[in-house]
Write an enzyme that holds these catalytic residues in place. Structure first.
Site, short mmCIF file in Angstrom:
data_model
loop_
_atom_site.label_atom_id
_atom_site.label_comp_id
_atom_site.label_asym_id
_atom_site.label_seq_id
_atom_site.Cartn_x
_atom_site.Cartn_y
_atom_site.Cartn_z
N SER A 190 0.81 -1.22 0.00
CA SER A 190 0.00 0.00 0.00
C SER A 190 0.84 1.27 0.00
O SER A 190 0.44 2.27 -0.58
CB SER A 190 -0.93 0.00 1.22
OG SER A 190 -1.67 -1.19 1.30
N HIS B 108 0.43 4.29 4.43
CA HIS B 108 -0.43 4.77 3.35
C HIS B 108 -0.19 6.25 3.07
O HIS B 108 0.22 6.65 1.97
CB HIS B 108 -1.90 4.58 3.72
CG HIS B 108 -2.34 3.16 3.73
ND1 HIS B 108 -3.57 2.76 4.20
CD2 HIS B 108 -1.73 2.02 3.32
CE1 HIS B 108 -3.69 1.45 4.09
NE2 HIS B 108 -2.58 0.99 3.55
#
Length: 356
Positions: A134, A199
């Protein structure tokens, strides 16, 4: 934008193949078993297995010099759900970025943000185990946002799109899709083994790297004149992206290596990446928590006659020591099972369940 490099998205293919192999490996190391949803809601292996295959754990990075854990999480996943969502996002976003900007551009825009996001996660969430591509994927999202931002006047310019309002509408749909993808992944980042510092940190690094790396067209390409100030502004933006990216990575790395690998400079930051769940359950019945009870240390005593653990001393997350916790009622003789029960004993017996 101009297409460069190979005529196939080979970097995207390579990452997807490696991620697939690593998911199979992690489930194999877990004995080809999937943990209950209350332990791993992503339908995947245990925390112990993820650590074995290279998950980020700050104490191992700093204290044991396992610096490979800054790199390995980018090809690991918490489970099948996490893997599928990331591979779908990588295919659509990675394909578009690589076909427009080339193999080497996407390699930088994926790898640098993935490492930068992991550095931020290791610094601010030292007690959290985390994995996932991610960070790199958010790096690509950040790059797309940078591309859209710096080319805003072209993508939505009536001068450039004077006879094609439909193209401007399609550009808006792409932007909305990116924002929805960000929201979905931030929600996933609130679950165990996935974290939002990776993220959001990856997205920031991707944005900054893209300011430097991505090629962009000017209005002059379409016959619209561009002045000296606009050209000078583009040069400044590129320099800003390069300098700030390097500075942030160096600063976070230096702070990390000087830390003890256990304490965070921001205690409340854990809630950026964790929410106790289920919301409706009583505290003792939650599937997962946001405390530091997963990393307590104990000294146990065992009955030599029946091999049952009789009692233990526990060093709580706040370094307070609780003596003689009675284990005889539970009749535990399996060491691995006792290890899994330690967080429960911590919450039942420790007054301080957060590290100082």
């Amino acid at each position: 934008m101009c297409r460069s490099g190979f005529n196939q998205p080979f970097f995207t293919y390579i990452v997807m193949v490696i991620c697939t192999a690593c998911l199979i490996l992690s489930i194999g190391v877990n004995g080809w078993q999937i943990e209950p949803l209350s332990i791993n809601p992503m339908i995947g292996p245990s925390a112990e297995t993820l650590i074995k295959v290279g998950a980020k754990q700050t104490s191992l990075i700093v204290q044991e010099n396992e610096w490979f854990r800054l790199f390995s999480p980018m090809v690991l996943h918490a489970g099948i759900i996490h893997f599928v969502l990331n591979m779908v996002a990588l295919w659509f976003i990675g394909y578009a970025v690589e076909m427009n900007h080339g193999f080497f551009a996407i390699a930088i825009l994926f790898i640098v943000p993935a490492i930068g996001g992991t550095l931020l996660s290791a610094l601010f969430l030292p007690e959290y185990i985390s994995v996932g591509a991610s960070g790199g994927i958010f790096g690509l999202i950040g790059a797309c946002i940078a591309d859209i931002t710096t080319n805003w006047n072209l993508l939505f310019s009536k001068e450039v799109n004077i006879s094609n309002d439909g193209q401007r509408f399609r550009n808006v749909k792409v932007l909305v899709w990116l924002l929805v993808d960000i929201l979905l992944n931030v929600l996933i980042g609130l679950t165990p083994f996935v974290d939002n510092f990776t993220h959001l940190g990856g997205m920031v690094y991707g944005f900054l790297c893209a300011l430097t790396k991505l090629e962009r067209l000017s209005k002059s390409f379409f016959g619209v004149q561009k002045g000296f100030l606009s050209r000078f502004q583009n040069i400044l933006v590129r320099l800003f992206g390069t300098i700030l990216s390097i500075a942030l990575i160096l600063i976070t790395f230096i702070v990390l290596i000087r830390s003890d690998g256990k304490r965070t400079p921001c205690k409340g930051c854990r809630y950026v990446s964790c929410v106790p769940f289920p919301f409706w359950a009583e505290y003792e019945d939650k599937w997962w928590y946001c405390d530091d009870c997963d990393n307590v240390e104990v000294e146990v005593r065992q009955n030599t006659m029946n091999q049952v653990y009789s009692s233990m001393n526990m060093t709580c997350p706040d370094d307070e020591i609780v003596l003689n916790i009675d284990l005889s009622v539970d009749a535990i003789s399996d060491k691995a099972f006792l290890q899994k029960q330690l967080p429960k004993y911590c919450r039942e017996n420790c007054d301080g369940i957060f590290a100082n």
